[in-house]
Design a protein around this motif. Structure first.
Motif, short mmCIF file in Angstrom:
data_model
loop_
_atom_site.label_atom_id
_atom_site.label_comp_id
_atom_site.label_asym_id
_atom_site.label_seq_id
_atom_site.Cartn_x
_atom_site.Cartn_y
_atom_site.Cartn_z
N LEU A 101 67.82 -29.46 73.24
CA LEU A 101 66.51 -28.77 72.95
C LEU A 101 66.77 -27.33 72.67
CD1 LEU A 101 63.93 -30.67 74.77
CD2 LEU A 101 64.24 -30.86 72.34
N ASP A 130 63.76 -21.92 74.16
CA ASP A 130 62.56 -21.74 74.62
C ASP A 130 61.78 -22.88 74.57
OD1 ASP A 130 63.06 -22.32 71.76
OD2 ASP A 130 61.30 -21.03 70.83
N GLU A 131 62.01 -24.17 74.21
CA GLU A 131 61.33 -25.18 74.30
C GLU A 131 61.56 -26.03 75.58
OE1 GLU A 131 60.76 -29.69 72.14
OE2 GLU A 131 61.74 -28.05 71.40
N LEU A 132 62.78 -25.95 75.96
CA LEU A 132 63.38 -26.60 77.09
C LEU A 132 62.78 -26.05 78.39
CD1 LEU A 132 65.76 -28.70 78.03
CD2 LEU A 132 67.14 -26.68 78.36
N THR A 154 59.88 -24.44 78.98
CA THR A 154 58.58 -24.93 79.39
C THR A 154 58.45 -25.79 80.43
OG1 THR A 154 58.29 -26.04 77.36
CG2 THR A 154 57.69 -23.82 76.96
N HIS A 155 59.37 -26.63 80.62
CA HIS A 155 59.34 -27.85 81.42
C HIS A 155 59.70 -27.42 82.84
CE1 HIS A 155 57.84 -30.39 78.08
NE2 HIS A 155 58.89 -29.70 77.35
N HIS A 174 71.90 -23.66 71.65
CA HIS A 174 70.71 -23.04 72.10
C HIS A 174 70.62 -22.01 73.17
CE1 HIS A 174 68.91 -25.66 68.99
NE2 HIS A 174 69.25 -26.64 69.73
N ASP A 195 59.45 -17.16 76.13
CA ASP A 195 59.02 -18.13 77.16
C ASP A 195 60.17 -18.12 78.07
OD1 ASP A 195 57.00 -19.45 76.19
OD2 ASP A 195 57.80 -20.56 74.53
#
Length: 387
Positions: free
Chosen positions: A205, A208-210, A212-213, A229, A241
């Motif tokens: 992923l 910046d998406e990873l 967030t968790h 990434h 993020d």
């Protein structure tokens, strides 16, 4: 009061107490002694640390030390203690199947203080080894034994800091998994109320998406890698993020390794004030004492010094911060009275030194940290005759 060890004439660097002073350090038994309460201290052993920095024992927060249980692991006492490393966190070398062996054969017997992350893969990294005899671990969530993982974590909360997952493309590419290993690991960590450490080099992923968790004190490992990434946008700016994650307490660990550090990424991030929270090595048998990409923890520390990070921030990243995450604040990572007597005496030498990143880019520096003596739990375990 007679001390066992008195270290005199050194410059004490202790970020936990915001101390950068010329002062003596006393040891009685396995604890640091408050010398202000001791009149005319005498000691069985006196170490003259003139010209040296006296640091809390260094903590390597990302290494592989399941020695004898995995082909990639190093002996923490042999590799770490001569380099001032008195504490180590093993980054998921074992899973629930072999954690008991790891604890009994290595953690409980080593001189080095060891805590660990438990790999979600049943056998941890025991299948790794390189060449025709090694193969990558199977991170298919269908194979996670949730009951056994939970039992292992609950029985060893004094040592296990959280769950570990390697989330790289090469591990998952071409495989038909039942689900995404990252989301399954995050869900399990939250259910168990434990921490999370994720290897993010070439992750499946985007960063910046990873990110967030991740929650406070979760570990974003290999934060300066340049494969796939990365933490930077195409224009070289940090993803918003990523910056927001630091603000909410996510921990960014450089965990250097031979394949996880890129000067271009690190420089751009550090120019934006984004230093690593933790400096660690990702030591394995392949890279320890063998390569200009890793070699040892003082060597990696020296790289960040030559990249412009302050001495105080570098020392904090291998003492105060990892000690807190190990749940040993006040006991390790500091030279405060009552703390365990874990001490590194180092010299900042003004000599040419060369550092190399994953892609082969080199940085020539002009100073490096050279460990001269190590005290672990009150015992002198390494000492040069002359500093």
């Amino acid at each position: 009061m007679k001390l066992d060890i008195l270290i005199k004439n050194g410059r004490v660097v202790d970020p936990e107490r915001a101390i950068f002073l010329d002062q003596s350090v006393g040891v009685a038994g396995n604890r640091i002694v408050d010398l202000q309460s001791v009149d005319n201290p005498e000691a069985e052993t006196v170490i003259d640390a003139a010209g040296c920095l006296v640091l809390p024992g260094l903590i390597d927060f990302h290494a592989h030390v399941f020695h004898g249980g995995t082909a990639i692991s190093v002996n923490p006492d042999v590799i770490g203690l001569p380099n001032g490393v008195t504490g180590v966190v093993d980054a998921g070398s074992s899973g629930w199947v072999n954690y008991g062996l790891f604890r009994n054969s290595v953690i409980n017997t080593a001189q080095t203080r060891i805590k660990s992350y438990l790999n979600v893969v049943n056998v941890g990294l025991s299948t790794l080894g390189g060449g025709p005899t090694g193969y990558l671990e199977n991170t298919n969530p269908a194979n996670f034994n949730v009951e056994k993982i939970a039992r292992t974590v609950n029985e060893h909360r004094d040592n296990i800091l959280g769950l570990k997952l390697r989330y790289s493309q090469d591990i998952a590419r071409g495989r038909h998994f039942s689900g995404d290993p990252f989301f399954a690991t995050v869900e399990l960590a939250r259910q168990l109320n434990t921490g999370l450490c994720v290897h993010v080099t070439d992750s499946r992923l985007p960063a910046d998406e990873l990110i967030t968790h991740f929650q406070a004190d979760d570990i974003f490992a290999h934060c300066f890698h340049g494969t796939g990434h990365a933490i930077l946008q195409a224009n070289g700016e940090l993803f918003p993020d990523i910056k927001a994650a630091r603000d909410r307490g996510v921990i960014f660990d450089c965990s250097n390794g031979v394949a996880h550090f890129d000067f271009a990424v690190a420089r751009k991030a550090m120019e934006q004030g984004f230093n690593p929270d933790i400096i660690s090595t990702d030591l394995t048998l392949r890279n320890s004492l063998r390569t200009d990409k890793v070699f040892s923890l003082p060597f990696i520390m020296s790289k960040y010094l030559n990249m412009g990070m302050s001495l105080f921030d570098v020392v904090r990243a291998v003492t105060t911060t990892p000690a807190r995450l190990m749940k040993m604040q006040g006991e390790a990572g500091t030279l405060a009275s009552g703390a365990f007597a874990d001490i590194a005496i180092v010299k900042l030498r003004q000599e040419k030194v060369v550092f190399e990143d994953t892609r082969g880019e080199r940085l020539t520096g002009d100073h490096y940290l050279d460990n001269c003596a190590t005290i672990s739990n009150g015992q002198i375990v390494y000492r040069r005759q002359r500093f």
